[in-house]
Design a protein around this motif. Structure first.
Motif, mmCIF file in Angstrom:
data_model
loop_
_atom_site.group_PDB
_atom_site.id
_atom_site.type_symbol
_atom_site.label_atom_id
_atom_site.label_comp_id
_atom_site.label_asym_id
_atom_site.label_seq_id
_atom_site.Cartn_x
_atom_site.Cartn_y
_atom_site.Cartn_z
ATOM 1 N N GLU A 14 0.818 -1.219 0.000
ATOM 2 C CA GLU A 14 0.000 0.000 0.000
ATOM 3 C C GLU A 14 0.853 1.271 0.000
ATOM 4 O O GLU A 14 0.560 2.220 -0.720
ATOM 5 C CB GLU A 14 -0.920 0.023 1.226
ATOM 6 C CG GLU A 14 -1.880 -1.138 1.301
ATOM 7 C CD GLU A 14 -3.087 -0.959 0.412
ATOM 8 O OE1 GLU A 14 -3.585 0.167 0.325
ATOM 9 O OE2 GLU A 14 -3.510 -1.952 -0.191
ATOM 10 N N ILE A 15 1.882 1.279 0.839
ATOM 11 C CA ILE A 15 2.788 2.425 0.946
ATOM 12 C C ILE A 15 4.192 1.881 1.180
ATOM 13 O O ILE A 15 4.417 1.123 2.126
ATOM 14 C CB ILE A 15 2.416 3.368 2.111
ATOM 15 C CG1 ILE A 15 0.979 3.854 1.990
ATOM 16 C CG2 ILE A 15 3.385 4.550 2.163
ATOM 17 C CD1 ILE A 15 0.484 4.641 3.195
ATOM 18 N N TYR A 38 -0.038 3.762 -8.420
ATOM 19 C CA TYR A 38 0.622 4.507 -7.346
ATOM 20 C C TYR A 38 0.740 5.999 -7.621
ATOM 21 O O TYR A 38 0.908 6.431 -8.758
ATOM 22 C CB TYR A 38 2.035 3.967 -7.099
ATOM 23 C CG TYR A 38 2.034 2.619 -6.439
ATOM 24 C CD1 TYR A 38 1.889 2.493 -5.060
ATOM 25 C CD2 TYR A 38 2.161 1.463 -7.195
ATOM 26 C CE1 TYR A 38 1.882 1.249 -4.452
ATOM 27 C CE2 TYR A 38 2.161 0.206 -6.593
ATOM 28 C CZ TYR A 38 2.021 0.113 -5.218
ATOM 29 O OH TYR A 38 2.011 -1.118 -4.630
ATOM 30 N N VAL A 114 8.295 7.998 -2.243
ATOM 31 C CA VAL A 114 7.245 7.323 -1.470
ATOM 32 C C VAL A 114 6.166 6.944 -2.468
ATOM 33 O O VAL A 114 5.642 7.803 -3.186
ATOM 34 C CB VAL A 114 6.672 8.229 -0.357
ATOM 35 C CG1 VAL A 114 5.589 7.481 0.409
ATOM 36 C CG2 VAL A 114 7.776 8.719 0.562
ATOM 37 N N VAL A 116 2.494 5.557 -2.955
ATOM 38 C CA VAL A 116 1.241 5.458 -2.221
ATOM 39 C C VAL A 116 0.185 4.911 -3.177
ATOM 40 O O VAL A 116 -0.107 5.543 -4.198
ATOM 41 C CB VAL A 116 0.792 6.813 -1.658
ATOM 42 C CG1 VAL A 116 -0.510 6.682 -0.894
ATOM 43 C CG2 VAL A 116 1.885 7.428 -0.787
#
Length: 118
Positions: A14-15, A38, A114, A116
């Motif tokens: 997910e992250i 993402y 990052v 996400v």
């Protein structure tokens, strides 16, 4: 700043965080990329300036191959519509509707991305 290059799980798929180091390239060497699953939060950790190209995904017409669903990426040969530069500590956010060409400039950088899941 102290993390070594690699992938770091935050909340599984997910992250997660990807830390990378690399040499920047000339604008004409950079390919636009897009992602379906993402959102990218790209943070410059070290280096002078990283320039990134941007283009509306719906305006990309020249694919450099098919979409790779496993890696969640497709590259395009279209030219960016605009460019933005970030310095260490600054960040930029790209969603699935954004085509982006990172790693443009001179020198070497360390950055974090990052990822996400949307």
């Amino acid at each position: 700043n102290t993390l070594e290059p690699g992938r770091y799980e935050i909340e599984g798929a997910e992250i997660f965080l990807k830390v990378m180091e690399g040499d920047l390239k000339r604008e004409e060497e950079a390919s636009l990329e897009v992602h379906d699953k993402y959102i990218d939060v790209q943070v410059l950790i070290a280096g002078e300036v990283e320039t990134m190209g941007w283009r509306e995904r719906r305006e990309c017409r020249v694919p450099r191959g098919p979409f790779d669903a496993e890696e969640d990426i497709q590259f395009f040969a279209d030219r960016p519509q605009l460019f933005v530069g970030i310095r260490p500590g600054q960040f930029v956010v790209f969603g699935p509707e954004d085509a982006h060409a990172p790693m443009i400039g001179r020198g070497r950088i360390k950055k974090a991305v990052v990822k996400v899941m949307k």
